[in-house]
Design a protein around this motif. Structure first.
Motif, PDB file in Angstrom:
ATOM      1  N   THR A  19      -4.594  -2.059   3.508  1.00  0.00           N
ATOM      2  CA  THR A  19      -3.227  -2.320   3.069  1.00  0.00           C
ATOM      3  C   THR A  19      -2.777  -1.200   2.147  1.00  0.00           C
ATOM      4  OG1 THR A  19      -3.501  -4.722   3.221  1.00  0.00           O
ATOM      5  CG2 THR A  19      -1.728  -3.919   1.818  1.00  0.00           C
ATOM      6  N   ALA A  20      -1.594  -0.656   2.413  1.00  0.00           N
ATOM      7  CA  ALA A  20      -1.044   0.427   1.604  1.00  0.00           C
ATOM      8  C   ALA A  20       0.229  -0.029   0.920  1.00  0.00           C
ATOM      9  CB  ALA A  20      -0.762   1.651   2.465  1.00  0.00           C
ATOM     10  N   LEU A  21       0.460   0.490  -0.280  1.00  0.00           N
ATOM     11  CA  LEU A  21       1.716   0.277  -0.998  1.00  0.00           C
ATOM     12  C   LEU A  21       2.270   1.637  -1.363  1.00  0.00           C
ATOM     13  CD1 LEU A  21       2.506  -2.419  -3.643  1.00  0.00           C
ATOM     14  CD2 LEU A  21       3.174  -0.050  -4.052  1.00  0.00           C
ATOM     15  N   VAL A  22       3.511   1.893  -0.960  1.00  0.00           N
ATOM     16  CA  VAL A  22       4.146   3.194  -1.180  1.00  0.00           C
ATOM     17  C   VAL A  22       5.443   2.977  -1.941  1.00  0.00           C
ATOM     18  CG1 VAL A  22       5.054   5.286  -0.095  1.00  0.00           C
ATOM     19  CG2 VAL A  22       3.173   4.030   1.003  1.00  0.00           C
ATOM     20  N   THR A  23       5.612   3.657  -3.061  1.00  0.00           N
ATOM     21  CA  THR A  23       6.860   3.562  -3.815  1.00  0.00           C
ATOM     22  C   THR A  23       7.802   4.699  -3.409  1.00  0.00           C
ATOM     23  OG1 THR A  23       6.153   4.919  -5.712  1.00  0.00           O
ATOM     24  CG2 THR A  23       5.576   2.562  -5.738  1.00  0.00           C
ATOM     25  N   GLY A  24       9.090   4.479  -3.649  1.00  0.00           N
ATOM     26  CA  GLY A  24      10.085   5.455  -3.208  1.00  0.00           C
ATOM     27  C   GLY A  24      10.085   5.594  -1.702  1.00  0.00           C
ATOM     28  N   ALA A  25       9.833   4.476  -1.003  1.00  0.00           N
ATOM     29  CA  ALA A  25       9.525   4.523   0.430  1.00  0.00           C
ATOM     30  C   ALA A  25      10.733   4.408   1.335  1.00  0.00           C
ATOM     31  CB  ALA A  25       8.523   3.418   0.767  1.00  0.00           C
ATOM     32  N   VAL A  44       1.689  -1.831   5.676  1.00  0.00           N
ATOM     33  CA  VAL A  44       2.359  -1.035   4.643  1.00  0.00           C
ATOM     34  C   VAL A  44       3.414  -1.859   3.911  1.00  0.00           C
ATOM     35  CG1 VAL A  44       3.687   1.044   4.153  1.00  0.00           C
ATOM     36  CG2 VAL A  44       1.970   1.074   5.962  1.00  0.00           C
ATOM     37  N   HIS A  45       3.326  -1.830   2.582  1.00  0.00           N
ATOM     38  CA  HIS A  45       4.353  -2.400   1.711  1.00  0.00           C
ATOM     39  C   HIS A  45       5.216  -1.244   1.206  1.00  0.00           C
ATOM     40  CE1 HIS A  45       2.705  -6.516   1.401  1.00  0.00           C
ATOM     41  NE2 HIS A  45       1.552  -5.903   1.606  1.00  0.00           N
ATOM     42  N   LEU A  46       6.515  -1.315   1.455  1.00  0.00           N
ATOM     43  CA  LEU A  46       7.452  -0.270   1.067  1.00  0.00           C
ATOM     44  C   LEU A  46       8.259  -0.753  -0.135  1.00  0.00           C
ATOM     45  CD1 LEU A  46       7.337  -0.431   4.438  1.00  0.00           C
ATOM     46  CD2 LEU A  46       8.750   1.604   4.189  1.00  0.00           C
ATOM     47  N   PRO A  80       2.351  -6.907  -4.493  1.00  0.00           N
ATOM     48  CA  PRO A  80       1.008  -7.320  -4.064  1.00  0.00           C
ATOM     49  C   PRO A  80      -0.090  -6.626  -4.867  1.00  0.00           C
ATOM     50  CG  PRO A  80       2.367  -6.710  -2.175  1.00  0.00           C
ATOM     51  CD  PRO A  80       3.131  -6.301  -3.395  1.00  0.00           C
ATOM     52  N   THR A  81      -1.186  -7.334  -5.079  1.00  0.00           N
ATOM     53  CA  THR A  81      -2.343  -6.760  -5.771  1.00  0.00           C
ATOM     54  C   THR A  81      -3.436  -6.325  -4.805  1.00  0.00           C
ATOM     55  OG1 THR A  81      -3.301  -8.961  -6.047  1.00  0.00           O
ATOM     56  CG2 THR A  81      -1.959  -8.124  -7.857  1.00  0.00           C
ATOM     57  N   GLU A  82      -3.469  -6.908  -3.617  1.00  0.00           N
ATOM     58  CA  GLU A  82      -4.516  -6.573  -2.644  1.00  0.00           C
ATOM     59  C   GLU A  82      -4.120  -5.319  -1.876  1.00  0.00           C
ATOM     60  OE1 GLU A  82      -5.542  -9.958  -0.295  1.00  0.00           O
ATOM     61  OE2 GLU A  82      -6.392 -11.034  -1.996  1.00  0.00           O
ATOM     62  N   VAL A  83      -4.231  -4.211  -2.575  1.00  0.00           N
ATOM     63  CA  VAL A  83      -3.801  -2.907  -2.064  1.00  0.00           C
ATOM     64  C   VAL A  83      -4.999  -1.975  -2.038  1.00  0.00           C
ATOM     65  CG1 VAL A  83      -2.364  -0.885  -2.576  1.00  0.00           C
ATOM     66  CG2 VAL A  83      -1.423  -3.201  -2.873  1.00  0.00           C
ATOM     67  N   ASP A  84      -5.253  -1.350  -0.890  1.00  0.00           N
ATOM     68  CA  ASP A  84      -6.363  -0.413  -0.733  1.00  0.00           C
ATOM     69  C   ASP A  84      -5.927   1.034  -0.915  1.00  0.00           C
ATOM     70  OD1 ASP A  84      -8.183  -2.564   0.206  1.00  0.00           O
ATOM     71  OD2 ASP A  84      -6.828  -2.589   1.924  1.00  0.00           O
ATOM     72  N   VAL A  85      -4.679   1.321  -0.564  1.00  0.00           N
ATOM     73  CA  VAL A  85      -4.123   2.674  -0.682  1.00  0.00           C
ATOM     74  C   VAL A  85      -2.823   2.581  -1.458  1.00  0.00           C
ATOM     75  CG1 VAL A  85      -3.173   4.656   0.563  1.00  0.00           C
ATOM     76  CG2 VAL A  85      -5.154   3.430   1.508  1.00  0.00           C
ATOM     77  N   LEU A  86      -2.765   3.244  -2.609  1.00  0.00           N
ATOM     78  CA  LEU A  86      -1.563   3.263  -3.432  1.00  0.00           C
ATOM     79  C   LEU A  86      -0.994   4.672  -3.451  1.00  0.00           C
ATOM     80  CD1 LEU A  86       0.441   2.109  -5.559  1.00  0.00           C
ATOM     81  CD2 LEU A  86      -1.289   2.660  -7.305  1.00  0.00           C
TER      82      LEU A  86
END
Length: 259
Positions: A19-25, A44-46, A80-86
């Motif tokens: 799971t990835a979270l990307v800011t400014g997405a 992916v969480h944007l 989300p907290t369950e993030v593998d790639v930030l």
């Protein structure tokens, strides 16, 4: 003689299940990074402040949109907290000499580009540590390594982000977590294209001339960087063979920093 790389390498190349979270997405570099990670199989969480754009981007990538003002700590707590790639990519720019720079805007830029990444890293590390694997990628800039006049807030923030990334690398190493900065030069984003058009009109020259004289003055490669080129480096940092690459900064600057 060639050998079959086998299922182990195949699994390493594939980020399915991560799971990835990307800011400014919603656009630019952040969107390109989200797209690259989605292609690799990540959920992916944007995250972006621009509601219509982040909803559209998430729909295009089959991702999860989050509308959030990252200068508000409570907004980060709802992610989300369950993030593998930030991937910390959100940022803004303001150009003015120090004696004319609004103090409140200087503070806001530090909050968005240093404090928010710290809070997001703190938010996500427990899950990464529990899993024994994680990737933190901080979108810095050539201005994290060099300075330019009239960009005091941006340069200060990117230098701060560089230090935060190194501390994260030192603390995360024994947990299988890497942390690196990616340091692009001038990237063809909507923000930069607006600056090109404005300077071209103000100076009575073409946008290509503005790019060459202003933005690419220090670069040996005389073209703007595409967001997808930056995203490829981010994808590589999350893939196989990058376990020992941590606590460093990768310039994508056309040899700007070679001077």
């Amino acid at each position: 003689m060639t050998t079959d790389p086998g299922p182990e390498l195949a699994r390493a190349t594939d980020l399915s299940g991560a799971t990835a979270l990307v800011t400014g997405a919603a656009s630019g570099i952040g969107y390109a990074c989200a797209a690259r990670l989605a292609t690799a199989g990540c959920a992916v969480h944007l995250v972006d402040l621009d509601r219509p754009s982040v909803l559209r981007a998430a729909s295009e990538l089959d991702g999860h949109p989050h509308v959030a003002d990252l200068t508000e700590e409570s907004a980060i707590g709802r992610l989300p907290t369950e993030v593998d790639v930030l991937v910390n990519s959100a940022g803004i720019q303001h150009v003015a000499p120090i004696h004319e720079f609004p103090a409140e805007l200087f503070t806001r830029i530090q909050h968005l580009m240093v404090t928010a990444p710290f809070l997001l890293i703190r938010h996500c590390l427990p899950h990464m540590y529990a899993r024994g694997w994680g990737r933190v990628v901080n979108m810095s800039s050539v201005h994290g390594l060099r300075a330019s006049p009239n960009k005091s807030a941006y340069v200060a923030a990117k230098h701060g982000l560089e230090g935060l990334s190194k501390v994260t690398a030192l603390e995360g190493a024994r947990h299988g977590v890497t942390s690196n900065c990616v340091d692009p030069g001038y990237v063809r984003t909507p923000l930069l294209e607006g600056q090109l058009a404005a300077q071209a009109e103000a100076n009575g020259i073409t946008e290509d001339e503005v790019a060459d004289r202003v933005f690419l003055h220090h670069s040996a490669i005389k073209r703007l960087i595409e967001p997808e080129e930056v995203a490829e480096v981010v994808g590589w940092l999350c893939g196989p063979g990058s376990d020992h690459l941590t606590g460093t900064s990768i310039p994508i600057d056309g040899a700007w920093t070679a001077h």
